[in-house]
Design an enzyme around this catalytic site. Structure first.
Site, PDB file in Angstrom:
ATOM      1  N   GLU A 211      -1.927 -26.933  12.025  1.00  0.00           N
ATOM      2  CA  GLU A 211      -2.314 -28.320  11.722  1.00  0.00           C
ATOM      3  C   GLU A 211      -2.029 -29.229  12.922  1.00  0.00           C
ATOM      4  O   GLU A 211      -2.785 -30.164  13.203  1.00  0.00           O
ATOM      5  CB  GLU A 211      -1.577 -28.798  10.466  1.00  0.00           C
TER       6      GLU A 211
ATOM      7  N   GLU B  22       0.177 -21.037   4.214  1.00  0.00           N
ATOM      8  CA  GLU B  22       0.978 -21.763   3.214  1.00  0.00           C
ATOM      9  C   GLU B  22       0.821 -21.188   1.814  1.00  0.00           C
ATOM     10  O   GLU B  22       1.763 -21.129   1.035  1.00  0.00           O
ATOM     11  CB  GLU B  22       0.582 -23.248   3.196  1.00  0.00           C
TER      12      GLU B  22
HETATM   13  N1  3HC Z   1      10.457 -21.517   9.201  1.00  0.00           N
HETATM   14  C1  3HC Z   1      11.707 -21.059   9.286  1.00  0.00           C
HETATM   15  N2  3HC Z   1      12.030 -19.857   9.767  1.00  0.00           N
HETATM   16  C2  3HC Z   1      11.029 -19.081  10.195  1.00  0.00           C
HETATM   17  C3  3HC Z   1       9.697 -19.480  10.143  1.00  0.00           C
HETATM   18  C4  3HC Z   1       9.418 -20.775   9.614  1.00  0.00           C
HETATM   19  N3  3HC Z   1       8.188 -21.252   9.554  1.00  0.00           N
HETATM   20  N4  3HC Z   1       8.935 -18.499  10.632  1.00  0.00           N
HETATM   21  C5  3HC Z   1       9.760 -17.517  10.980  1.00  0.00           C
HETATM   22  N5  3HC Z   1      11.030 -17.860  10.723  1.00  0.00           N
HETATM   23  C6  3HC Z   1      12.234 -17.088  11.013  1.00  0.00           C
HETATM   24  C7  3HC Z   1      12.310 -15.802  10.207  1.00  0.00           C
HETATM   25  O1  3HC Z   1      12.915 -16.027   8.959  1.00  0.00           O
HETATM   26  C8  3HC Z   1      13.157 -14.934  11.104  1.00  0.00           C
HETATM   27  O2  3HC Z   1      14.485 -15.352  10.925  1.00  0.00           O
HETATM   28  P1  3HC Z   1      15.709 -14.313  11.100  1.00  0.00           P
HETATM   29  O3  3HC Z   1      15.624 -13.834  12.509  1.00  0.00           O
HETATM   30  O4  3HC Z   1      16.900 -15.111  10.780  1.00  0.00           O
HETATM   31  O5  3HC Z   1      15.422 -13.214  10.119  1.00  0.00           O
HETATM   32  C9  3HC Z   1      12.717 -15.346  12.500  1.00  0.00           C
HETATM   33  O6  3HC Z   1      12.130 -16.632  12.358  1.00  0.00           O
HETATM   34  C10 3HC Z   1      11.707 -14.420  13.127  1.00  0.00           C
HETATM   35  O7  3HC Z   1      10.653 -14.227  12.197  1.00  0.00           O
HETATM   36  P2  3HC Z   1       9.976 -12.805  11.994  1.00  0.00           P
HETATM   37  O8  3HC Z   1      11.013 -11.763  11.837  1.00  0.00           O
HETATM   38  O9  3HC Z   1       8.986 -12.974  10.904  1.00  0.00           O
HETATM   39  O10 3HC Z   1       9.265 -12.617  13.393  1.00  0.00           O
HETATM   40  P3  3HC Z   1       7.860 -11.986  13.719  1.00  0.00           P
HETATM   41  O11 3HC Z   1       7.738 -12.033  15.173  1.00  0.00           O
HETATM   42  O12 3HC Z   1       7.724 -10.668  13.039  1.00  0.00           O
HETATM   43  O13 3HC Z   1       6.765 -12.949  13.057  1.00  0.00           O
HETATM   44  C11 3HC Z   1       5.717 -15.073  12.514  1.00  0.00           C
HETATM   45  C12 3HC Z   1       6.598 -14.279  13.506  1.00  0.00           C
HETATM   46  C13 3HC Z   1       4.313 -14.458  12.485  1.00  0.00           C
HETATM   47  C14 3HC Z   1       5.664 -16.483  12.966  1.00  0.00           C
HETATM   48  C15 3HC Z   1       6.332 -14.952  11.104  1.00  0.00           C
HETATM   49  O14 3HC Z   1       7.690 -15.279  11.180  1.00  0.00           O
HETATM   50  C16 3HC Z   1       5.703 -15.853  10.087  1.00  0.00           C
HETATM   51  O15 3HC Z   1       4.702 -15.488   9.504  1.00  0.00           O
HETATM   52  N6  3HC Z   1       6.344 -17.014   9.846  1.00  0.00           N
HETATM   53  C17 3HC Z   1       5.912 -17.919   8.797  1.00  0.00           C
HETATM   54  C18 3HC Z   1       4.680 -18.670   9.189  1.00  0.00           C
HETATM   55  C19 3HC Z   1       4.316 -19.607   8.074  1.00  0.00           C
HETATM   56  O16 3HC Z   1       4.150 -19.216   6.945  1.00  0.00           O
HETATM   57  N7  3HC Z   1       4.147 -20.876   8.419  1.00  0.00           N
HETATM   58  C20 3HC Z   1       3.807 -21.891   7.451  1.00  0.00           C
HETATM   59  C21 3HC Z   1       5.053 -22.616   7.070  1.00  0.00           C
HETATM   60  S1  3HC Z   1       4.745 -23.787   5.793  1.00  0.00           S
HETATM   61  C22 3HC Z   1       3.993 -25.073   6.585  1.00  0.00           C
HETATM   62  O17 3HC Z   1       3.781 -25.035   7.769  1.00  0.00           O
HETATM   63  C23 3HC Z   1       3.683 -26.260   5.713  1.00  0.00           C
HETATM   64  C24 3HC Z   1       2.785 -27.241   6.398  1.00  0.00           C
HETATM   65  O18 3HC Z   1       1.465 -27.110   5.943  1.00  0.00           O
HETATM   66  C25 3HC Z   1       3.204 -28.643   6.116  1.00  0.00           C
END
Ligand code: 3HC
Ligand code: NAI
Length: 719
Positions: A103, A123
């Protein structure tokens, strides 16, 4: 949290610095707001580039902050202000631009993506919707059908697909930041009005209502009770029918209905549980971050049946060379053809050539001298498996890891017949092994930390979600399945039908009810296990009361179904009937209804009306109760591990969080009270007796699931 610097004398470079994924925490939002204000007010600055440190643009909102009150600047006005600014802003996307990160990119006037970048609005998988304008801007940029698909599925797309869809302006193989800075300099003289996505008119197909209706139906069917995908459709409808200023309000209203919902909490719990599950710990102190896995280059798989084939494919897919062993020439040839077929289909899908040169097929164990790891997948027969492990001890070099894909046998007994018990571990894949994501790594008491680390890391490399579990009959997943299946068949005795039980479970969110799932898996498997454990078969003492075995209530209906040669889908008949053997379209079978009626009348059982609530409570509370026992016994280290196993191995609905999270959402006190009630009604069913851990947790005030571990510490660990 964001670094501000002036580059090329007139470009403000704002770099997000919040490792590991540059999530938009309150501090990051604050830093972006300040940096943007600075850039817009500084007359030296003519353009802005937003970039993420360590090759990751931004992983979206900081999910950990969702549990507390909102702090720092809210995202929507911050993003609106970036878009409205009079200086061109370019997003330099490397790694990921997900959720709020995507976004953020959408409010930039231009987007440059590295060719390896992935973008998406995931999301919906967290039980919410893209509420920083994502549902309003994306449809304006790429049209309703494509936006609906991306927003309702949460699918990540490649930079190339994003370019095709018109989401990014350029894909580069060079450093995206450097390319973006040059791009920004060229953009300075150009008008910005057409680059502000929120001001565009959403391109609408003429049959908008029909399209939205069709997608709603599709989403309802797939979502199985999840609310977020439906809210996403409504938000996109607003983008099609309202101006941005109203649409963004609608987006925010819809987000408010989801944000504090139980489903959002469950899905966010799943996100973190999945990541926690890989972090195994042994009582010795050895754990995921202090135990080095061995490198695996050459593997062997023994047995090319249902499981072995999928395991070979999963290994070859990640570039590991595999020697596959069978017992007979014909079976070897069949297995070989199946494996090659699967890999060729894979390759065709990806437009590459299949890596068949990694494979070797043989009838001789002697060929396994030099492999790094062996995964045995022969029949579930302890004597046969022991024989295979003894032979492997003789043939393989002393450092080779020996693993079994047994679905429930004693891994330590297998270790005991080898010359290297410390190098033996269970690797329990799920069927079909090249599709299912779960891997239970079964740690025997003698498995070394290096062996466990290697199995866990190999699982991860194969794209599996690996969970370390202790060694006991059925390990975690299959051990818990027994009380769940038992309850379903007891309910049949008491008056329910397979259709009614399946419907209640499917309405709860399971992809398949218990009887449809059993038909798919094959009813003969459980029948064989029951025969081997002395619960059924010709050797049963005829003096046994018919519905009791080994001192407890026993339901012989599944045995009666198998005695008729009804083994499920593969024979075209099981709990349901199918059009032909191998068919998947389950239809009610009057013969099963007759069998149930005759059975009840034979044993004088007066069928009663059973509510869906009773079905859910008896099946799922019995399931969770066994989960509590597993925690107590130290077979699983934490409730998150159990939940991950059920989510990835058994189709437990993700928006319910897994059996243990579900129990905590229902309220442990209520679960305890219902189990006590059902146990009183069925005292001959030990699985319904509330476990001591459940009682202990209730006595401690029912702490949240993340804190249960503190109450389990004192007990024995099998890990
Ligand atoms: N918020 C907080 N922590 C997050 C995070 C996030 N968005 N994304 C990843 N992390 C943390 C994980 O919990 C993990 O923590 P840890 O080391 O303590 O276990 C660390 O970051 C590394 O994450 P991964 O092990 O998943 O690392 P990868 O390299 O395998 O993957 C990624 C990276 C593809 C970015 C994956 O972490 C992911 O899919 N993250 C979530 C993405 C997501 O869903 N974003 C949307 C959030 S909601 C939002 O944005 C609302 C908005 O519309 C207002
Ligand atoms: P299967 O019957 O489909 O295949 C077993 C294969 O092993 C057969 O092809 C057989 O010829 C071969 N085999 C037997 N003895 C052999 C030997 N000495 N050397 C080489 N090959 C030999 O069985 P399936 O379903 O693949 O199960 C294999 C193992 O995986 C079992 O331990 C089972 O419990 C476990 N498992 C099965 C799951 C399933 O859903 N089918 C799920 C998870 C684990």
């Amino acid at each position: 949290m964001a670094r501000y610097e002036l580059v090329k004398r007139s470009v403000a470079l704002i770099t997000l610095t919040n490792p590991p994924v540059n999530a938009l925490s309150s501090a990051v939002r604050h830093a972006i707001a300040k940096s943007m204000e600075h850039a817009l007010n500084d007359p030296k600055v003519t353009a802005v580039v937003i970039y993420g440190e360590n090759g990751r643009f931004c992983g979206g909102a900081d999910i950990r902050e969702f549990a507390g009150p909102l702090r720092g600047p809210p995202l929507v006005p911050l993003l609106d202000a970036i878009e409205a600014g009079e200086k061109p802003v370019v997003a330099a996307i490397e790694g990921v631009a997900l959720g709020g990160g995507f976004e953020l990119a959408l409010v930039c006037h231009y987007r440059i993506a590295h060719f390896k970048a992935r973008l998406g609005l995931p999301e919906v998988t967290l039980g919410i919707l893209p509420a920083a304008g994502g549902t309003q801007r994306l449809p304006r940029l790429i049209g309703i059908p494509a936006a609906l698909e991306l927003i309702t599925t949460g699918r990540h797309i490649s930079a190339q697909e994003a370019l095709k869809l018109g989401i990014v302006d350029q894909v580069t193989e060079q450093n995206a930041c450097e390319v973006a800075v040059e791009f920004a300099l060229r953009a300075v003289a150009k008008p910005l009005s057409s680059r502000r996505v929120s001001t565009l008119t959403t391109p609408c197909p003429p049959d908008l209502d029909a399209l939205l209706e069709a997608v709603t139906m599709q989403v309802k069917k797939k979502a199985r009770g999840a609310m977020a995908p439906l809210a996403c459709v409504q938000a996109v409808r607003a983008a099609a029918t309202m101006p941005y200023s109203k649409g963004i309000k609608r987006e925010s209203e819809l987000m408010a209905t989801l944000f504090n919902s139980g489903q959002a909490r469950a899905l966010q719990y799943c996100f973190f549980a999945q990541r926690t599950a890989g972090k195994w710990t042994l009582p010795s102190g050895a754990q995921w971050n202090n135990s080095k896995p061995r490198e695996i280059r050459r593997a062997a798989v023994i047995g090319l049946g249902t499981m072995g084939r999928g395991i070979v494919v999963s290994l070859a897919r990640v570039g590991i060379s595999v020697i596959a062993v069978e017992s007979e020439k014909k079976l070897l040839e069949t297995g070989k053809q199946m494996v090659i077929g699967m890999l060729e289909r894979d390759a065709k899908r990806q437009g590459v050539s299949a890596s068949l040169n990694l494979l070797k097929f043989t009838l001789s164990l002697q060929d396994l001298k030099d492999v790094d790891i062996v995964i045995e997948a022969v029949f579930e027969d302890m004597a046969l498996k022991k024989h295979v492990f003894q032979e492997l001890s003789k043939v393989c070099r002393p450092a080779t890891l020996l693993c079994s894909n047994t679905s429930g046998l004693d891994v330590d007994a297998l270790a005991g017949v080898t010359d290297r018990p410390h190098l033996v571990v269970g690797m329990h894949f799920f069927s079909p092994a090249h599709v299912m994501k779960l891997l239970e790594v079964v740690c025997g008491p003698r498995s070394s930390s290096e062996t466990i680390a290697t199995a866990m890391s190999l699982g991860k490399r194969m794209g599996k979600v690996s969970v370390a579990v202790g060694n006991c009959p059925g390990f975690v997943g299959n051990r818990m399945l027994k009380p769940y299946l038992d309850q379903a068949t007891f309910l049949l005795e008491e008056g329910a039908t397979p259709e009614q039980i399946d419907k209640a479970l499917e309405d709860f969110g399971f992809a398949m009810g218990v009887f449809r799932m059993s038909d798919l898996a094959g009813l003969d498997v459980g029948w064989r296990v029951r025969k081997e454990s002395g619960l059924t078969g010709p050797d049963i003492d005829p003096k046994n009361p018919p519905r009791r075995r080994q001192g407890h209530r026993y339901c012989p209906i599944p045995d009666m179904v198998c005695e008729q040669g009804r083994f499920g889908q593969k024979t075209g008949r099981g709990w349901y009937m199918y059009d032909s053997p191998g068919g998947t379209n389950a239809k009610s079978d009057p013969l099963i209804q007759n069998l149930l009626e005759m059975y009840r009348s034979r044993y004088g059982i007066q069928p009663r009306n059973i509510s869906d609530q009773e079905i859910i409570e008896r099946c799922l509370f019995a399931l969770a109760n066994e989960g509590f026992r597993i925690l107590e016994d130290g077979i699983a280290a934490r409730p998150e591990d159990i939940d991950v196993i059920y989510l990835f191995g058994y189709g437990f609905p993700r928006h319910r969080g897994g059996p243990m999270f579900y129990a905590s959402m229902v309220g442990l006190e209520r679960v305890l009270e219902r189990l006590e009630h059902y146990h009183q009604a069925h005292p001959d069913v030990p699985h319904l007796e509330p476990s001591p851990l459940l009682k202990k947790l209730v006595a401690c005030g029912s702490p949240p699931v993340q804190n249960w571990r503190e109450h389990i510490k004192t007990m024995h660990s099998h890990l």
